[in-house]
Design an enzyme around this catalytic site. Sequence first.
Site, PDB file in Angstrom:
ATOM      1  CG  ASP A  69      -1.303   7.555   0.477  1.00 11.93           C
ATOM      2  OD1 ASP A  69      -0.042   7.410   0.074  1.00 11.93           O
ATOM      3  OD2 ASP A  69      -3.011   7.700   0.121  1.00 11.93           O
ATOM      4  CG  ASP A  75      -1.901   1.363   1.551  1.00 13.43           C
ATOM      5  OD1 ASP A  75      -2.679   1.611  -0.100  1.00 13.43           O
ATOM      6  OD2 ASP A  75      -1.909   1.944   2.794  1.00 13.43           O
TER       7      ASP A  75
END
Length: 180
Positions: free
Chosen positions: A18, A16
Site C-alpha cells: 500500500d 511494500d
Amino acid sequence: MSVTAQHDLKPAAFLDRDGVLNVDVGYPHRIEEFAFIPGAPEAVARLNRLGYRVIVVSNQSGVARGLFTEYTVKHFHQHMQEQLAQMQAHIDAFYFCPYHPDATVEQYRADHPDRKPNPGMIERAIVDMKIDRSLSFMIGDRESDMAAASAAGIPGYLFEGGNLLAYLTMIEPILSFVKI
C-alpha cells in the site's frame, strides 16, 4: 555455504504494498477501489526482466482490526497478480502480517515478528525463496519499512510517492553492482 549453493540464490526486490504498488485508500482491500501507483506495473516488469524475485511484504492490520479477512487480502493479491499479468509482470510471492498489538480481533492481537518494523516477513522469504541477501533491497513508503530492511541486513529505499518506475530508474545505478 558452498559455491554451488550460493550460485542457486537469487536477488530479490522486496516491495511494500500500500503506497508503493497500489494507491493507499486507507486499508485497501476492495477490488473496486484498487488502482496501481503510477509506474508500478512497469517497475515490477523491469525487476522481473532484471532477474529479481519480486516479493511483497505488507502489514495488513485491517485484518486485526476486523475490517476484512485474510481471505480478502489473498483475493486482493490475486487481483493484483491478474492485473500485472496483463502487463507481462508478476509478483513472485506475497507475504503479509495480519497481526497488531492493539487488535480488536483477539486471535490477531500480538506484536508478531512478521509485523514491520520487525524483519520476519523478509527473513522468511529469504529462506523460502532462496534469496541472496547481499544482492537484495527493499522499497517502502514508511520508516517501518526502512527499519525492517535494516534489521534484515538489506538496503532500504524510501519511496515518497510519484512514479515507481521513475523512482526505480533513479536508484537503479545504486543497484548496478548486481551481476545476475
